[in-house]
Design an enzyme around this catalytic site. Sequence first.
Site, mmCIF file in Angstrom:
data_model
loop_
_atom_site.group_PDB
_atom_site.id
_atom_site.type_symbol
_atom_site.label_atom_id
_atom_site.label_comp_id
_atom_site.label_asym_id
_atom_site.label_seq_id
_atom_site.Cartn_x
_atom_site.Cartn_y
_atom_site.Cartn_z
ATOM 1 N N ASN A 1 -9.970 -2.466 -7.067
ATOM 2 C CA ASN A 1 -9.077 -1.730 -7.969
ATOM 3 C C ASN A 1 -9.524 -1.820 -9.418
ATOM 4 O O ASN A 1 -9.201 -0.944 -10.242
ATOM 5 C CB ASN A 1 -7.647 -2.256 -7.870
ATOM 6 C CG ASN A 1 -6.984 -1.987 -6.538
ATOM 7 O OD1 ASN A 1 -6.083 -2.716 -6.135
ATOM 8 N ND2 ASN A 1 -7.423 -0.956 -5.828
ATOM 9 N N ASP B 1 0.820 -1.208 0.000
ATOM 10 C CA ASP B 1 0.000 0.000 0.000
ATOM 11 C C ASP B 1 0.856 1.261 0.000
ATOM 12 O O ASP B 1 1.909 1.305 0.632
ATOM 13 C CB ASP B 1 -0.900 -0.003 1.245
ATOM 14 C CG ASP B 1 -2.038 0.996 1.151
ATOM 15 O OD1 ASP B 1 -2.372 1.430 0.024
ATOM 16 O OD2 ASP B 1 -2.602 1.350 2.205
#
Length: 257
Positions: free
Chosen positions: A81, A33
């Site tokens: 995503n 991340d």
Amino acid sequence: MNLRDLVYRLYARRVEGRLDHDASPKHIGVILDGNRRWAKASGGTTVQGHQAGADKISEMLGWCTETDVEVVTLWMLSTDNLDRPENELRPLLNIIENTVRGLAADGRWRVHHVGNLDILPGGTQLVLKEAEQATLDAGGAGGGILVNVAVGYGGRQEIADAVRSLLLEHAGKGTSFEELAEVLDIDHIAEHLYTRGQPDPDLVIRTSGEQRLSGFMLWQSAHSEYYFCDVFWPAFRKVDFLRALRDYAARHRRYGS
């Protein structure tokens, strides 16, 4: 080498020297991340951030080899995503495909896809399948680190897919719902997860300072230890990795006792 780099190397060597490899986690899950925030902070583009994050993966796997880790699961692309705009998603998929090809070509890792293959573009599916097939015997007689590339992955999706697979399997055997309900236990579902046959993660690392799993390995991480690191993934250093292992080794894993 400047003074800061020298101090960092000496500190990393000190931390590494005090690690007990017998207490190292055998399976580490990593939530990669902070690529976009790293890019923004450094004045780069989103694509540059994703590429920098991809470039960090082989380095991190090298650290895992040095510390006797056997399985690494890398969350590279979530199901959420896939809802990103095409002008961001396509370059990201290109980077993921090139990264997976690179892992396969390296020769040290066994690559295994975890995620819903059907929701990915055909080209990405092909790259993942070819990488897995090409690395079945990677790492020599002892086998290299098993690298799970979580692409098109969601924890809830995985459990739903596992239950669907379980039901279809028993339907094919002629098992009634009533018969299945009488014998169903957690092992039946575990046998249909993307990671079936693998040990559950001992340690889950998330970079970027966020302190949540966001659906990562919901089933498998029931007894995992978590380590949240403030640095963005592209800036993740060996000393950050070693600190995670040191923190893990210092904990007492009681499993509810």
